[in-house]
Scaffold this motif. Structure first.
Motif, PDB file in Angstrom:
ATOM      1  N   THR A 118       0.822  -1.210   0.000  1.00  0.00           N
ATOM      2  CA  THR A 118       0.000   0.000   0.000  1.00  0.00           C
ATOM      3  C   THR A 118       0.856   1.261   0.000  1.00  0.00           C
ATOM      4  O   THR A 118       0.734   2.125  -0.866  1.00  0.00           O
ATOM      5  CB  THR A 118      -0.877   0.043   1.271  1.00  0.00           C
ATOM      6  OG1 THR A 118      -1.631  -1.151   1.323  1.00  0.00           O
ATOM      7  CG2 THR A 118      -1.787   1.239   1.258  1.00  0.00           C
ATOM      8  N   PHE A 119       1.728   1.321   0.982  1.00  0.00           N
ATOM      9  CA  PHE A 119       2.379   2.616   1.180  1.00  0.00           C
ATOM     10  C   PHE A 119       3.555   2.823   0.240  1.00  0.00           C
ATOM     11  O   PHE A 119       3.826   3.951  -0.161  1.00  0.00           O
ATOM     12  CB  PHE A 119       2.754   2.790   2.649  1.00  0.00           C
ATOM     13  CG  PHE A 119       1.523   2.989   3.493  1.00  0.00           C
ATOM     14  CD1 PHE A 119       0.845   4.189   3.460  1.00  0.00           C
ATOM     15  CD2 PHE A 119       1.009   1.958   4.260  1.00  0.00           C
ATOM     16  CE1 PHE A 119      -0.317   4.377   4.192  1.00  0.00           C
ATOM     17  CE2 PHE A 119      -0.150   2.126   5.000  1.00  0.00           C
ATOM     18  CZ  PHE A 119      -0.817   3.338   4.968  1.00  0.00           C
ATOM     19  N   GLY A 307       9.359   3.597   8.976  1.00  0.00           N
ATOM     20  CA  GLY A 307       9.452   4.722   8.048  1.00  0.00           C
ATOM     21  C   GLY A 307       8.233   5.619   8.171  1.00  0.00           C
ATOM     22  O   GLY A 307       8.352   6.848   8.301  1.00  0.00           O
ATOM     23  N   LEU A 308       7.068   5.019   8.155  1.00  0.00           N
ATOM     24  CA  LEU A 308       5.842   5.812   8.256  1.00  0.00           C
ATOM     25  C   LEU A 308       5.830   6.588   9.552  1.00  0.00           C
ATOM     26  O   LEU A 308       5.507   7.776   9.597  1.00  0.00           O
ATOM     27  CB  LEU A 308       4.617   4.899   8.197  1.00  0.00           C
ATOM     28  CG  LEU A 308       4.411   4.138   6.878  1.00  0.00           C
ATOM     29  CD1 LEU A 308       3.276   3.126   7.021  1.00  0.00           C
ATOM     30  CD2 LEU A 308       4.102   5.102   5.756  1.00  0.00           C
ATOM     31  N   GLY A 446      -0.315   5.030   9.280  1.00  0.00           N
ATOM     32  CA  GLY A 446      -0.231   5.410   7.873  1.00  0.00           C
ATOM     33  C   GLY A 446      -1.598   5.673   7.272  1.00  0.00           C
ATOM     34  O   GLY A 446      -1.787   6.657   6.547  1.00  0.00           O
ATOM     35  N   VAL A 447      -2.541   4.817   7.598  1.00  0.00           N
ATOM     36  CA  VAL A 447      -3.876   5.018   7.017  1.00  0.00           C
ATOM     37  C   VAL A 447      -4.472   6.317   7.539  1.00  0.00           C
ATOM     38  O   VAL A 447      -5.000   7.126   6.771  1.00  0.00           O
ATOM     39  CB  VAL A 447      -4.792   3.832   7.335  1.00  0.00           C
ATOM     40  CG1 VAL A 447      -6.223   4.136   6.904  1.00  0.00           C
ATOM     41  CG2 VAL A 447      -4.296   2.581   6.631  1.00  0.00           C
ATOM     42  N   PRO A 452      -6.330  11.239   3.703  1.00  0.00           N
ATOM     43  CA  PRO A 452      -6.711  12.386   2.864  1.00  0.00           C
ATOM     44  C   PRO A 452      -6.042  12.348   1.493  1.00  0.00           C
ATOM     45  O   PRO A 452      -6.632  12.767   0.514  1.00  0.00           O
ATOM     46  CB  PRO A 452      -6.204  13.595   3.663  1.00  0.00           C
ATOM     47  CG  PRO A 452      -5.860  13.114   5.004  1.00  0.00           C
ATOM     48  CD  PRO A 452      -5.749  11.636   4.995  1.00  0.00           C
ATOM     49  N   LYS A 453      -4.826  11.810   1.466  1.00  0.00           N
ATOM     50  CA  LYS A 453      -4.139  11.740   0.169  1.00  0.00           C
ATOM     51  C   LYS A 453      -4.752  10.639  -0.692  1.00  0.00           C
ATOM     52  O   LYS A 453      -4.846  10.756  -1.906  1.00  0.00           O
ATOM     53  CB  LYS A 453      -2.658  11.441   0.436  1.00  0.00           C
ATOM     54  CG  LYS A 453      -1.741  11.645  -0.720  1.00  0.00           C
ATOM     55  CD  LYS A 453      -1.461  13.105  -0.970  1.00  0.00           C
ATOM     56  CE  LYS A 453      -2.043  13.575  -2.276  1.00  0.00           C
ATOM     57  NZ  LYS A 453      -2.084  15.020  -2.416  1.00  0.00           N
ATOM     58  N   MET A 454      -5.154   9.552  -0.038  1.00  0.00           N
ATOM     59  CA  MET A 454      -5.653   8.416  -0.811  1.00  0.00           C
ATOM     60  C   MET A 454      -7.056   8.672  -1.324  1.00  0.00           C
ATOM     61  O   MET A 454      -7.395   8.333  -2.439  1.00  0.00           O
ATOM     62  CB  MET A 454      -5.660   7.162   0.060  1.00  0.00           C
ATOM     63  CG  MET A 454      -4.281   6.628   0.369  1.00  0.00           C
ATOM     64  SD  MET A 454      -4.394   4.997   1.117  1.00  0.00           S
ATOM     65  CE  MET A 454      -4.044   5.339   2.796  1.00  0.00           C
ATOM     66  N   TYR A 455      -7.925   9.224  -0.449  1.00  0.00           N
ATOM     67  CA  TYR A 455      -9.331   9.297  -0.832  1.00  0.00           C
ATOM     68  C   TYR A 455      -9.848  10.718  -0.940  1.00  0.00           C
ATOM     69  O   TYR A 455     -11.026  10.926  -1.229  1.00  0.00           O
ATOM     70  CB  TYR A 455     -10.185   8.500   0.164  1.00  0.00           C
ATOM     71  CG  TYR A 455      -9.887   7.023   0.092  1.00  0.00           C
ATOM     72  CD1 TYR A 455     -10.462   6.247  -0.924  1.00  0.00           C
ATOM     73  CD2 TYR A 455      -9.025   6.414   0.983  1.00  0.00           C
ATOM     74  CE1 TYR A 455     -10.174   4.900  -1.029  1.00  0.00           C
ATOM     75  CE2 TYR A 455      -8.738   5.061   0.884  1.00  0.00           C
ATOM     76  CZ  TYR A 455      -9.317   4.320  -0.125  1.00  0.00           C
ATOM     77  OH  TYR A 455      -9.036   2.985  -0.238  1.00  0.00           O
TER      78      TYR A 455
END
Ligand code: HEM
Ligand SMILES: [Cu+2]
Ligand SMILES: [Cu+2]
Lengths: 606, 419
Positions: A118-119, A307-308, A446-447, A452-455
């Protein structure tokens, strides 16, 4: 990769001929066979979420058996029916089947495929200022391999003889001999094929990530200006490329032993009254191959989460991450060392004691870069101006679980002590806290942070808070008591601990009490995840619209428009002028300076 | 059943609707206040900061409670000399690591509480500091060096070869039980080969006679080569092709085996028979002698198992096709341990600790540690492999001989329990 325009730099164009964004895509090419990294990232996330729910449900089923052995449960019989749970009591074989598939899904499908799939997909191009991955087609292929392997693994739960039952580590001879346990027929074959496909997909994905990081960085984005997320994904991908093929070879050799009558892992065996002719193979060889992947694998799971959280902690402390270079150094050191420690899983196999000593030494070395990372996180919080978003809470939770699980790792790495606790619940506690909890926390962080960036919409913050508190309380409540189960001497993968009653009533009572506590917390934590699922799916459709840079971050993904377009940026790609951690820089008028802002007159780079 | 499922379903649906409504209300109020979802209110921020601190306290209390209530005691005191050292080292490690755990977790949660955003207090720009970074590289390295040195010293002792005069016992593992073989008068375990496994030689011990009877069984036994050949050549017998194929496979396997058995017979030196004949085979209960070092050799018949002696802090995997070893010296008898634990029913145990099939969790053997004189008495009452072997071959059915052996075992369990 369809619509990508040429831009003036040109060097990060893989291939692109259409005008971006101007043509209507069909449903299929947009949502299903998409070659756009953002869509592929979301596909990974949704698939992994589904697999994660399955694996969590399996764990609740077997936890019920552990807490109340032999008592019928409607819940268990609802899911497993009369075949596998007559009268609501889980069968012995299926207990092992559930444990095996739970472990496999969690480690490989949720935390390897899901987390890094995903990331890495969403963030690598966006944070590097690239239009897409180096190869959109391979990227799509990597997802479809992942999806196919998930389907096979999931379907194997429903076949008549049951799923694989040899533990997630599938040690032969148990996994090689269909006579040894019922899931070893078709179930094990499906497991092996699923994993082979999974590995192929993961390799394609990793190669793509590596090439993208090396070649498609935008102008000014030197390696030492990359956010730590990218460093983590990059090293993760390298680890994957170097270690997954070894697991693939182990799986293939095992397939040969099962189907072609070879004896790589078999020697001098009598099973089910049948004297096998296999001679000269070694079951220990499999363990070497497995753990040569298996140990790097645990870092493949963990590094992306670290990292996240580096990114999230810096952003929400409004401070640069402390010791950026040391953080990169630790990631590299961990990556390197993780290849020479695999023997710590095998101290009790009868390995040469001197070799054992070498693995003790290398394993304890790896604790040093891990400690450095922890101290750097803590120092980043020190004198920060913390904004406790749900993502931030999960990231801090990750640091805590990384500590709590890391210290028990040091006990296990001490071979002399491992003799007494190897394969007990102490190990289960260790790796669930350090790997399970940390990586899941990283994934949640991360989610929450990049939703906001994803959806293009926001998750509900209040639900996020409740979710976090239930999760951390539930998870510590589940895994901390397991240390004590292990110290009491309880082996892992036992179907029923009431056997203790036959020889030690004190331990019996203690283990049963602890098991009830653990199961109670497990059910509590699992229910808490429903809030997250609700929040997630509800917000995809109805969440409030997100601003472009909701967390006042410095990295490039927040300079891209909220609406997703092919090629990520409508005009030219952004140019990078500074490192990603200019938060609260003295002399600046804002408490963050995005990477694409040129240095002011007289300003020094950090 | 059906009704309860229905009710559960309704509750779930209502729950989802309720949460959805709550979220709507929350969103409306947020809209009224004109605050975006990404802006964290001071109230939420402070509240979560405090909860971080509160959580830390709660976690520590939970851990303290677990330690007080469950601590080390679950497994009891170590009952072997090496186990006592393990416990000492484990406790030392726990103290060091517990200190590290508390220190780092406390800083983490305390900072999350202390440095929550306050209006007008900017964050301190502090990108790196070489001295600090050196300190927290070197200090953990030094602590780890201590852990490594002490650990390896102990590891070398635990894995060193057993002394020559130690009591040598083989533990044979299979789905799902253990069998012990004592090395008998000469304290030397006889050799074995898995191909020699027959009904009255379950451990496949190697002697001139056992080779012969393995050959006989392979050739003329109920599923032996001759029978298989007859069946396959019998024109009148109708067989499903699959069955025939299976049988042919079985036959070719056995033909390969028999060649190997004949080779074995040719090379066999009957001088070594005596090491096997005087061995003593023992099921159900493993008897050990207090204050004597025991060397254990492990074998596995089918899949991996692991011999786990939780009370003696010893463990070793058992691997098909390979012999593994470990050793320890028990130093508390069962009787003394029962008194110390104040639990007259307590027993030491050997458990299987490597997933090996459905009944893995039941694969165990009770261990009884005896005073030397009781141990001697017990062992001299046991029949040797030779005695049992010839008693069995002369008996009409081998299986009845096996059950005679197991009644005897139950007898000695009873006598020990009376001690
Ligand atoms: C300070 C660092 C660490 C040390 C010294 C360490 C050491 C060990 C050792 C020695 C074992 C083998 C225990 C046994 O089977 O008896 C083990 C198991 C394990 N560790 Fe760690 N560990 C560390 C960190 C981690 C991290 C960061 C992860 C994951 C992200 C991890 C994941 C695991 C897993 C999954 C297992 C169990 C595998 C199994 O047997 O099923 N460990 N660890
Ligand atoms: Cu490892
Ligand atoms: Cu076993």
């Amino acid at each position: 990769m369809a619509a990508v325009s040429h831009d003036s730099h040109g060097h990060n164009e893989a291939h692109g001929h259409h005008d971006h964004g101007h043509h209507e895509e069909s449903f299929v090419s947009k949502y299903i066979f998409s070659e756009d990294h953002k869509m592929i990232g979301k596909q990974f996330l949704i698939t992994a979420t589904f697999m994660g729910i399955v694996a969590m449900l399996l764990s609740i089923l077997f936890r019920i058996q552990l807490a109340w052995p032999g008592e019928g449960s409607d819940f268990v019989s609802f899911f497993l029916g009369e075949t596998w749970a007559p009268g609501g009591v889980l069968k012995e074989d299926m207990y092992l089947g559930l444990v095996t598939i739970h472990g496999t899904i969690m480690v490989f499908f949720l935390l390897t495929g899901g987390l890094s799939g995903t990331f890495s997909n969403i963030l690598i191009p966006l944070q590097l200022g690239a239009r897409d991955m180096a190869s959109g087609f391979l990227n799509m292929l990597s997802f479809w391999f992942f999806c196919l392997s998930s389907i096979i693994m999931f379907v194997s739960l429903f076949i008549e003889t049951g799923p694989a039952m040899a533990g997630w580590t599938v040690y032969p001879p148990l996994s090689a001999l269909p006579q040894a346990i019922s899931g070893n027929g078709l179930g094990m074959t499906m497991w092996l094929f699923s994993m082979a496909i999974f590995i192929a997909g993961s390799l394609i994905g990793s190669l793509n990530y590596i090439v993208t990081v090396l070649n498609l960085r935008t102008k000014g984005m030197t390696m030492t200006r990359m956010p730590l997320t990218i460093w983590a994904f990059f090293v993760t991908a390298v680890l994957g490329v170097l270690s997954f093929p070894v697991l693939l070879s182990a799986a293939l050799l095992l397939i040969m032993d099962r189907l072609a009558g070879t004896s790589f892992f078999l020697s001098d065996i009598i099973v089910g009254g049948e004297m096998l002719t296999n001679h000269g193979g070694s079951p220990i060889l499999f363990q070497h191959l497995f753990w040569f992947l298996g140990h790097p694998e645990v870092y493949i799971v963990l590094l992306p989460a670290l990292g996240l959280s580096s990114e999230i902690i810096a952003t929400n402390s409004r401070k640069p991450i402390f010791g950026y270079k040391a953080m990169i150094g630790s990631i590299l050191a961990i990556g390197f060392l993780s290849f020479i420690v695999w023997g710590h899983h095998m101290f009790i196999t009868g390995m040469n004691p001197f070799l054992g000593s070498v693995f003790v030494f290398t394993t304890l070395l790896i604790a040093i870069p891990s400690a450095v990372k922890v101290f750097n996180y803590i120092t980043t919080l020190w004198r920060g101006s913390l904004v406790l978003t749900p993502a931030m809470l999960f990231a801090i939770g990750l640091v805590s679980t990384f500590i709590s699980g890391g210290v028990t790792g040091i006990i296990l790495a001490d071979s002399a002590l491992d003799i007494a606790i190897h394969d007990t619940y102490f190990v289960v506690a260790h790796f669930h806290i350090v790997m399970g909890m940390s990586a899941v926390f990283g994934m949640f962080a991360g989610v929450y942070h990049w939703f906001p960036k994803m959806y293009g919409r926001m998750l509900n913050t209040r639900l996020g808070y409740i979710h976090f508190w239930i999760t951390i309380i539930g998870a510590y409540g589940v895994f901390f008591p397991m240390h004590f189960v292990g110290l009491a001497g309880a082996p892992r993968r036992y179907y029923d601990y009431s056997v203790y009653n036959e020889f030690d009533t004190n331990s019996y009572e203690m283990i049963m009490d602890l098991n009830v506590i653990v199961t109670g917390f497990a059910i509590f934590a699992a229910l808490g995840q429903l809030l997250f699922l609700f929040n997630f799916f509800y917000s995809i459709y109805r969440g409030p619209k997100a601003p472009q840079n909701p967390w006042n971050s410095t990295t490039l993904e927040w300079t891209a428009p909220v609406e997703h377009i092919h090629g990520n940026w409508p005009g030219e790609l952004p140019t990078v002028h500074r490192w990603p951690y200019d938060y609260s820089k003295p002399g600046a008028d804002q408490d963050f300076i995005p990477q694409n802002v040129p240095l002011a007159e007289g300003e020094e780079e950090h | 059943m059906m009704v309860s499922k229905l009710i559960a379903l309704i509750v779930i649906i209502l729950g989802v609707i309720a949460v959805a409504q709550l979220v709507r209300v929350y969103e409306l109020t947020a809209k009224l206040r004109n605050r975006g979802e990404h802006e964290i209110s001071t109230r939420d921020n402070n509240l979560n900061g405090k909860m971080m601190f509160g959580f830390m306290i709660a976690l520590y209390i939970f851990i303290a409670w677990l330690m007080l209530r469950f601590g080390w005691t679950g497994r009891g005191e170590a009952a072997s000399t090496i186990g006592k050292e393990t416990d000492w080292l484990l406790n030392l490690n726990f103290i060091i690591l517990f200190a590290a755990f508390i220190l780092t977790n406390s800083l983490l949660f305390f900072f999350s509480y202390k440095y929550v955003k306050k209006e007008g207090v900017p964050a301190y720009f502090f990108p790196h500091n070489n001295k600090l970074e050196m300190i927290w590289t070197i200090v953990p390295a030094l602590v780890l060096a201590v852990i490594i040195v002490l650990g390896l010293k102990k590891w070398n002792e635990a894995t060193a070869n057993a002394a020559n005069e130690s009591i040598c016992i083989e533990l044979f593992s299979k789905q799902f039980d253990w069998t012990a073989r004592y090395s008998g008068q000469d304290n030397k375990l006889g050799r074995f080969d898995y191909k020699l496994t027959t009904d009255n030689n379950e451990l496949g011990l190697l002697t001139t006679e056992s080779i012969d009877s393995a050959i006989v069984a392979m050739e003329n036994g109920p599923n032996g080569i001759n029978k298989l050949e007859n069946k396959l050549n019998d024109q009148r017998l109708m067989m499903i092709p699959e069955d025939r194929e299976k049988m042919e496979l079985d036959l070719s396997r056995k033909q390969r085996m028999i060649r190997l058995l004949y080779q074995m017979k040719e090379r066999h030196d009957s001088k070594i028979d005596k090491h096997a004949w005087d061995d003593i085979i023992q099921k159900d209960t493993l008897y050990l002698c207090v204050n004597k070092e025991h060397e254990f050799n492990f074998r596995a018949k089918d899949v991996l198992h692991s011999a786990f002696f939780p009370h003696f802090r010893a463990q070793m995997n058992t691997v098909p096709g390979m012999v593994t070893r470990t050793k320890f010296t028990p130093d508390i008898t069962t009787k003394a341990m029962r008194e110390r634990m104040n639990n007259p029913k307590f027993n030491y145990v050997l458990m299987c600790n490597k997933i090996c099939g459905g009944a893995h969790y039941k694969m165990k053997m009770i261990i009884v540690v005896l005073e030397e004189k009781d141990y001697k008495k017990w062992i001299s009452s046991k029949k040797s492999f030779k005695e049992n072997y010839f008693a069995a071959t002369s008996a009409p059915a081998p299986s009845s001989a096996m059950s005679a052996d197991s009644t005897m075992v139950t007898k000695d369990t009873a006598s020990v329990a009376m001690n």
